[in-house]
Write a protein that holds these residues in place. Structure first.
Motif, PDB file in Angstrom:
ATOM      1  N   HIS A 323      41.960  47.656  35.123  1.00  0.00           N
ATOM      2  CA  HIS A 323      42.664  46.652  36.139  1.00  0.00           C
ATOM      3  C   HIS A 323      43.872  46.149  35.241  1.00  0.00           C
ATOM      4  CE1 HIS A 323      43.793  42.668  37.671  1.00  0.00           C
ATOM      5  NE2 HIS A 323      43.122  43.322  38.872  1.00  0.00           N
ATOM      6  N   TYR A 327      47.359  47.344  37.407  1.00  0.00           N
ATOM      7  CA  TYR A 327      47.836  46.397  37.853  1.00  0.00           C
ATOM      8  C   TYR A 327      49.233  45.915  37.189  1.00  0.00           C
ATOM      9  CZ  TYR A 327      44.629  45.279  41.420  1.00  0.00           C
ATOM     10  OH  TYR A 327      43.868  45.330  42.767  1.00  0.00           O
ATOM     11  N   GLU A 331      51.584  47.303  39.978  1.00  0.00           N
ATOM     12  CA  GLU A 331      51.967  46.059  40.976  1.00  0.00           C
ATOM     13  C   GLU A 331      53.431  45.727  41.036  1.00  0.00           C
ATOM     14  OE1 GLU A 331      49.495  41.945  41.935  1.00  0.00           O
ATOM     15  OE2 GLU A 331      49.637  42.430  40.004  1.00  0.00           O
ATOM     16  N   GLU A 337      47.914  45.685  47.690  1.00  0.00           N
ATOM     17  CA  GLU A 337      46.619  45.337  47.067  1.00  0.00           C
ATOM     18  C   GLU A 337      45.856  46.385  47.171  1.00  0.00           C
ATOM     19  OE1 GLU A 337      43.699  43.469  45.054  1.00  0.00           O
ATOM     20  OE2 GLU A 337      45.830  43.217  45.045  1.00  0.00           O
ATOM     21  N   ASN A 338      45.538  46.905  48.648  1.00  0.00           N
ATOM     22  CA  ASN A 338      44.226  47.759  48.889  1.00  0.00           C
ATOM     23  C   ASN A 338      44.649  48.952  48.285  1.00  0.00           C
ATOM     24  OD1 ASN A 338      46.663  48.684  50.458  1.00  0.00           O
ATOM     25  ND2 ASN A 338      45.703  48.640  52.340  1.00  0.00           N
ATOM     26  N   GLU A 341      43.640  48.428  44.656  1.00  0.00           N
ATOM     27  CA  GLU A 341      42.252  48.335  44.407  1.00  0.00           C
ATOM     28  C   GLU A 341      41.675  49.855  44.369  1.00  0.00           C
ATOM     29  OE1 GLU A 341      38.294  46.170  46.525  1.00  0.00           O
ATOM     30  OE2 GLU A 341      40.199  45.948  47.137  1.00  0.00           O
TER      31      GLU A 341
END
Length: 368
Positions: A323, A327, A331, A337-338, A341
């Motif tokens: 993560h 991210y 990001e 976001e989906n 993930e």
């Protein structure tokens, strides 16, 4: 007819593939990849309904994910005649083999109960883990392994009848109510608590049938019968399980409930397990389409290790490490976001697979 193609260590190539795919699916769940896929689709859509199949049914019904544990326990049974023959040939002493099985079952029990303690962060006594179930089913199957197939079948039917009687005698009017059934009653005695999901410890009794049926199928595959005859026997057995299991459910006699392993669930899931084995045996060992399973085989070769790793570190520590970088890099680039993930799950799964591949290349195999 084509004879069985075996791996160098005397295991069926099809069994390696079956085990590997099952374990790959299990660690995929630990990587949270199925939930991420499900979240990408709106509720009610085809995609959402498809990935709902990768979750357990809340009670009465059967989803794909409800078959994974039966597959795992069935595969263990299929492998037992092969591994025990090999161990007996190597050691030549049944007493040593028996001691090995007893030690293995004890370790599985300790691993299973220990996982709950680690995840809870304190000492707890809970018996719902698949490893604790296996510690019982392997032991029973081992002591029945040399019995004739007819005797093994009769005992498996007896275990299913015993399951029916336990639940129906305890509460004749409503034997299969969540949290109010015989299994829940036993859990209160053994552990002083109930599972929030409705799971019960005495599932080890009916699920012994999965491991025992696996051993029976393994004996058939080890026999000198022609391949087409083996396939015929397995097809009849698998289809019989489906007809009986779904028939009991659809007729309203005994509902299919995975969480308490009703007899109808054992029959239906056992039928599917046998049919999948039959397909892999035909496709890989008979038709020789046997190059593709390698990706999965490397996972199955260290099944206990990767199961423990995935449950202890995969969905916790490793997913968090992934993560940070996933991210951190993606990001700021505007990834939704989906998708982030989902990628987190994909990267976590890829790392766990590579760990299995690394161990495979180094010829490091963790066995108990």
């Amino acid at each position: 007819m084509t004879s069985i193609q075996k791996a160098n260590d005397n295991r069926l190539v099809s069994l390696d593939a079956y085990r590997g795919i099952t374990m790959f699916l299990l660690i995929g769940e630990s990587a949270r990849i199925y939930g991420a896929f499900e979240g990408m689709f709106s509720e009610g859509s085809v995609g959402h309904m498809f990935f709902t199949q990768f979750t357990h049914h809340p009670w009465n019904g059967l989803r794909f994910w409800d078959l994974i544990q039966p597959f795992f326990m069935f595969i263990v049974g299929v492998a037992m005649p092969f591994s025990l023959n090999k161990r007996l040939a190597k050691q030549g002493d049944k007493g040593k083999v028996t001691r090995h099985i007893l030690k293995r079952c004890l370790l599985l029990f300790l691993f299973g109960t220990g996982l709950y303690c680690i995840n809870a962060g304190k000492l707890v006594f809970e018996l719902w883990n698949v490893l604790t179930q296996l510690s019982f089913t392997i032991l029973v199957t081992y002591f029945l392994i040399n019995k004739p197939l007819k005797t093994q079948l009769a005992i498996s039917i007896g275990l299913l009848l015993l399951t029916e009687l336990m639940y129906r005698l305890y509460e004749p009017a409503a034997p299969f109510v969540k949290g109010e059934n015989f299994g829940s009653y036993v859990d209160l005695i053994l552990m002083g608590k109930l599972s929030s999901g409705g799971w019960v410890a005495i599932n080890c009794i009916p699920t012994t049938v999965h491991t025992l049926w696996g051993a029976m199928c393994g004996k058939i595959l080890l026999s000198q019968r022609a391949s087409d005859l083996k396939i015929k026997y397995l097809l009849i057995a698998g289809l019989s399980g489906l007809v009986l299991g779904y028939g009991l459910d659809w007729s309203g006699i005994t509902p299919i409930i995975k969480r308490i392993c009703t007899s109808s669930f054992i029959l239906a899931s056992g039928g599917w397990a046998i049919l999948v084995l039959t397909f892999f045996f035909w496709f890989i060992d008979v038709k020789k389409v046997n190059q593709w399973p390698f990706m999965f085989t490397v996972v199955g070769m260290n099944s206990i290790f990767i199961y423990l790793f995935a449950n202890l570190l995969g969905h916790g520590w490793l997913a968090k490490v992934v993560h940070v970088f996933n991210y951190g890099f993606l990001e700021p680039l505007g990834f939704p976001e989906n998708l982030l993930e989902l990628l987190n799950g994909v990267f976590t799964l890829a790392i766990m697979w590579y760990l299995c591949y690394f161990l495979y290349k180094k010829k490091v195999f963790f066995k108990i």
